[in-house]
Design a protein around this motif. Structure first.
Motif, PDB file in Angstrom:
ATOM      1  N   ARG A   1       0.993  -1.052   0.329  1.00 20.08           N
ATOM      2  CA  ARG A   1       0.356  -0.069   0.438  1.00 20.08           C
ATOM      3  C   ARG A   1       0.635   1.302   0.084  1.00 20.08           C
ATOM      4  N   ILE A   2       0.378   1.798  -0.707  1.00 22.26           N
ATOM      5  CA  ILE A   2       1.001   3.710  -0.997  1.00 22.26           C
ATOM      6  C   ILE A   2       1.127   4.612  -0.596  1.00 22.26           C
ATOM      7  N   THR A   3       0.829   5.332   0.516  1.00 24.56           N
ATOM      8  CA  THR A   3       0.192   6.468   0.939  1.00 24.56           C
ATOM      9  C   THR A   3       0.954   7.750  -0.075  1.00 24.56           C
ATOM     10  N   LEU A   4       0.417   9.115  -0.380  1.00 24.23           N
ATOM     11  CA  LEU A   4       1.480  10.535  -0.731  1.00 24.23           C
ATOM     12  C   LEU A   4       0.575  11.507  -0.313  1.00 24.23           C
ATOM     13  N   LEU A   5       0.929  12.150   0.248  1.00 26.36           N
ATOM     14  CA  LEU A   5       0.663  13.283   0.578  1.00 26.36           C
ATOM     15  C   LEU A   5       1.097  15.082  -0.020  1.00 26.36           C
ATOM     16  N   ASP A   6       1.587  14.509  -1.501  1.00 28.58           N
ATOM     17  CA  ASP A   6       2.026  15.659  -2.165  1.00 28.58           C
ATOM     18  C   ASP A   6       0.643  16.657  -2.711  1.00 28.58           C
ATOM     19  N   GLY A   7      -0.619  16.215  -2.658  1.00 28.92           N
ATOM     20  CA  GLY A   7      -1.576  16.703  -3.182  1.00 28.92           C
ATOM     21  C   GLY A   7      -1.864  16.103  -4.387  1.00 28.92           C
ATOM     22  N   GLY A   8      -1.478  15.431  -5.285  1.00 29.35           N
ATOM     23  CA  GLY A   8      -1.307  14.850  -6.873  1.00 29.35           C
ATOM     24  C   GLY A   8      -0.665  14.035  -7.450  1.00 29.35           C
ATOM     25  N   PRO A   9       0.475  15.147  -8.127  1.00 29.86           N
ATOM     26  CA  PRO A   9       1.042  15.417  -8.807  1.00 29.86           C
ATOM     27  C   PRO A   9       2.152  14.181  -8.507  1.00 29.86           C
ATOM     28  N   LEU A  10       2.669  13.434  -7.724  1.00 30.28           N
ATOM     29  CA  LEU A  10       4.036  12.612  -7.933  1.00 30.28           C
ATOM     30  C   LEU A  10       2.397  11.288  -7.965  1.00 30.28           C
ATOM     31  N   TRP A  11       1.411  10.851  -7.900  1.00 30.26           N
ATOM     32  CA  TRP A  11       0.356   9.909  -8.606  1.00 30.26           C
ATOM     33  C   TRP A  11       0.286  10.149  -9.204  1.00 30.26           C
ATOM     34  N   GLN A  12       0.453  11.214  -9.858  1.00 28.10           N
ATOM     35  CA  GLN A  12      -0.285  11.578 -11.806  1.00 28.10           C
ATOM     36  C   GLN A  12       1.146  10.983 -12.350  1.00 28.10           C
ATOM     37  N   ARG A  13       2.134  10.771 -12.236  1.00 27.79           N
ATOM     38  CA  ARG A  13       3.512  10.037 -12.400  1.00 27.79           C
ATOM     39  C   ARG A  13       3.379   8.631 -12.406  1.00 27.79           C
ATOM     40  N   LEU A  14       3.011   8.244 -10.992  1.00 25.03           N
ATOM     41  CA  LEU A  14       3.128   7.090 -10.627  1.00 25.03           C
ATOM     42  C   LEU A  14       2.075   5.879 -11.375  1.00 25.03           C
ATOM     43  N   SER A  15       1.072   6.937 -11.376  1.00 24.91           N
ATOM     44  CA  SER A  15       0.220   6.103 -12.108  1.00 24.91           C
ATOM     45  C   SER A  15      -0.400   5.908 -13.516  1.00 24.91           C
ATOM     46  N   SER A  16       0.252   6.959 -14.716  1.00 24.36           N
ATOM     47  CA  SER A  16       0.881   6.611 -16.075  1.00 24.36           C
ATOM     48  C   SER A  16       2.407   5.591 -15.623  1.00 24.36           C
ATOM     49  N   HIS A  17       3.062   5.664 -14.931  1.00 26.52           N
ATOM     50  CA  HIS A  17       3.672   5.079 -15.095  1.00 26.52           C
ATOM     51  C   HIS A  17       3.233   2.881 -15.398  1.00 26.52           C
ATOM     52  N   PHE A  18       2.378   2.657 -14.213  1.00 25.02           N
ATOM     53  CA  PHE A  18       1.649   2.207 -13.523  1.00 25.02           C
ATOM     54  C   PHE A  18       1.284   1.580 -14.776  1.00 25.02           C
ATOM     55  N   LEU A  19       0.362   2.537 -15.618  1.00 27.21           N
ATOM     56  CA  LEU A  19      -0.430   1.969 -16.743  1.00 27.21           C
ATOM     57  C   LEU A  19       0.081   1.748 -17.951  1.00 27.21           C
ATOM     58  N   GLU A  20       1.665   2.376 -18.011  1.00 25.11           N
ATOM     59  CA  GLU A  20       2.262   2.775 -19.252  1.00 25.11           C
ATOM     60  C   GLU A  20       3.625   0.926 -19.835  1.00 25.11           C
ATOM     61  N   THR A  21       4.065   0.835 -18.370  1.00 26.52           N
ATOM     62  CA  THR A  21       4.845   0.003 -18.214  1.00 26.52           C
ATOM     63  C   THR A  21       4.210  -2.003 -18.233  1.00 26.52           C
ATOM     64  N   GLU A  22       3.849  -2.812 -19.039  1.00 27.07           N
ATOM     65  CA  GLU A  22       3.672  -3.872 -18.916  1.00 27.07           C
ATOM     66  C   GLU A  22       3.867  -4.610 -17.650  1.00 27.07           C
TER      67      GLU A  22
END
Length: 202
Positions: A1-22
């Protein structure tokens, strides 16, 4: 489980990476995991651990007369000199939460930890608990902790009562106690009982 307290930008980058990596491999200590699915909102996670919010919403949490915290992974509070408290006394729980809150929340929403500590000492008490001790084995040490549920009664609906409730809600994102970055202290508020509304007589 990952928790982020940065307001969103880091999660947007991580989720994009999750979706783009097979085939995404995660290395945790000596174990290797392949990412299969990501739950990022409450509608997709039946377990109730995925959620999102903002600081203002948390700060606006209504006061409650009782609340129950679920300590899902082993939790312990460092007392220094390699000593740990293995019971969720109110002062340990809310000291931990307010410390993390003030570290990450906008300055305008910071909470006076001394005022909060005095309120918790006088007005918050354990009313019920179902806990057991457990252990987490790290490469360098075995750490004891406790798991289970603990219910707290808040006697006064004044002063810091709403902050107590806000911090309990914040536990889902912050964790409680020592070594939260290593998986300990995963916690969340299971239920809250609102203060009874006062009846006015003419």
């Amino acid at each position: 489980r990952i928790t982020l307290l940065d307001g969103g930008p880091l999660w947007q980058r991580l989720s994009s990476h999750f979706l783009e990596t097979e085939k995404l491999l995660l290395h945790v200590d000596k174990a290797t995991f392949q990412l299969a699915r990501v739950f990022s909102n409450p509608t997709s996670d039946a377990g109730g651990w995925a959620n999102y919010t903002d600081w203002q919403t948390l700060a606006s949490t209504a006061a409650c007369s009782a609340l129950t915290l679920d300590f899902a992974s082993p939790c312990a509070f460092s007392l220094g000199n390699r000593q740990f408290a293995l019971f969720p006394e109110p002062r340990f729980v809310w000291d931990s939460l307010v410390r993390t809150w003030n570290q990450y929340a906008p300055p305008v929403l910071h909470i006076d930890k001394h005022v909060l500590r005095e309120f918790v000492a006088r007005q918050v008490m354990v009313s019920d608990y179902q806990l057991q001790t457990s252990k987490v084995t790290y490469t360098e040490v075995i750490q004891k902790g406790f798991q289970g549920t603990c219910t707290y009664q808040i006697k006064d609906n004044q002063s810091c009562a709403s902050q107590v409730a806000a911090l309990a809600t914040f536990a889902l994102y912050a964790g409680i106690g020592s070594k939260t970055a290593r998986g300990m202290g995963q916690a969340r508020m299971l239920e809250a009982t609102p203060f009874a509304s006062e009846t006015k007589h003419a």
